[in-house]
Scaffold this motif. Structure first.
Motif, short mmCIF file in Angstrom:
data_model
loop_
_atom_site.label_atom_id
_atom_site.label_comp_id
_atom_site.label_asym_id
_atom_site.label_seq_id
_atom_site.Cartn_x
_atom_site.Cartn_y
_atom_site.Cartn_z
N MET A 255 40.91 35.10 13.85
CA MET A 255 41.89 35.97 14.47
C MET A 255 41.80 35.90 16.00
O MET A 255 42.79 35.65 16.65
N TYR A 256 40.62 36.14 16.56
CA TYR A 256 40.41 36.03 18.00
C TYR A 256 39.39 34.93 18.26
O TYR A 256 38.42 34.82 17.53
N ASP A 257 39.59 34.17 19.34
CA ASP A 257 38.63 33.12 19.65
C ASP A 257 37.64 33.52 20.73
O ASP A 257 36.70 32.79 21.01
N SER A 258 37.85 34.69 21.34
CA SER A 258 36.90 35.26 22.30
C SER A 258 37.34 36.69 22.62
O SER A 258 38.50 37.06 22.39
N VAL A 259 36.40 37.46 23.15
CA VAL A 259 36.63 38.88 23.43
C VAL A 259 36.18 39.19 24.85
O VAL A 259 35.08 38.82 25.24
N LEU A 260 37.04 39.88 25.59
CA LEU A 260 36.70 40.38 26.92
C LEU A 260 36.70 41.90 26.88
O LEU A 260 37.68 42.50 26.45
N VAL A 261 35.61 42.51 27.32
CA VAL A 261 35.57 43.96 27.43
C VAL A 261 35.47 44.35 28.89
O VAL A 261 34.64 43.83 29.63
N ALA A 262 36.36 45.24 29.30
CA ALA A 262 36.34 45.81 30.65
C ALA A 262 35.63 47.15 30.56
O ALA A 262 35.97 47.98 29.73
N THR A 263 34.64 47.34 31.42
CA THR A 263 33.86 48.57 31.33
C THR A 263 33.60 49.16 32.71
O THR A 263 33.59 48.45 33.71
N ASP A 264 33.43 50.48 32.74
CA ASP A 264 33.08 51.16 33.98
C ASP A 264 31.95 52.17 33.76
O ASP A 264 31.63 52.94 34.64
N GLY A 265 31.37 52.14 32.56
CA GLY A 265 30.27 53.04 32.26
C GLY A 265 30.69 54.40 31.73
O GLY A 265 29.84 55.22 31.40
#
Length: 142
Positions: free
Chosen positions: A1-11
């Motif tokens: 389904m997805y070939d990679s995952v990016l997570v945006a985080t700020d804590g």
């Protein structure tokens, strides 16, 4: 389904929920995991009491700590994660990094540190959702 995952985080709490979801997706699909923290460039200190260099140093230390937490959580699940700290307009930097890495999905918390209680979507999240050329998964901490 997805070939990679990016997570945006700020804590923030919702970012923590997004991190958990991103790790779950990366593990489930056995794909690369990326993490990003963006240091807001539009917020400049115009108060002589606050040393801009000290404020920037503290923000960078906080970003490094947030990414270290992401790395530790991913490692617990047997995943490697590539992380980066960018400076700029948050949604622009998130989208740019997603394009550079050609990620399959962006995972982001529904509200970040700067949002007010009761907001449906923060301005960064709204801009990412509206402008992304790839799927965006918005996660709440409830």
């Amino acid at each position: 389904m997805y070939d990679s995952v990016l997570v945006a985080t700020d804590g923030s709490d919702t970012a923590g929920a997004a991190v958990d979801q991103a790790i779950t997706l990366a593990r489930r699909f056995d794909v690369p995991l990326y993490g990003i923290v963006v240091l807001e460039s539009r917020t400049e200190y115009d108060n002589a009491i606050v040393d801009p260099e000290e404020a920037d140093r503290r923000r960078r230390q906080r970003a490094e700590s947030v990414l270290a937490d992401l790395e530790a959580a991913a490692e617990t699940e047997g995943l490697a994660v590539e992380t980066t700290i960018r400076t700029g307009v948050p949604h622009e930097e998130i989208l740019s990094y997603a394009d550079e890495r050609d990620v399959g999905v962006i995972v982001i918390g529904s509200r970040g540190r700067s949002s007010f209680k009761g907001a449906l979507l923060g301005s960064t999240v709204d801009a990412v959702v509206r402008q992304a050329a790839r799927p965006v998964l918005v996660v709440d901490d409830d």
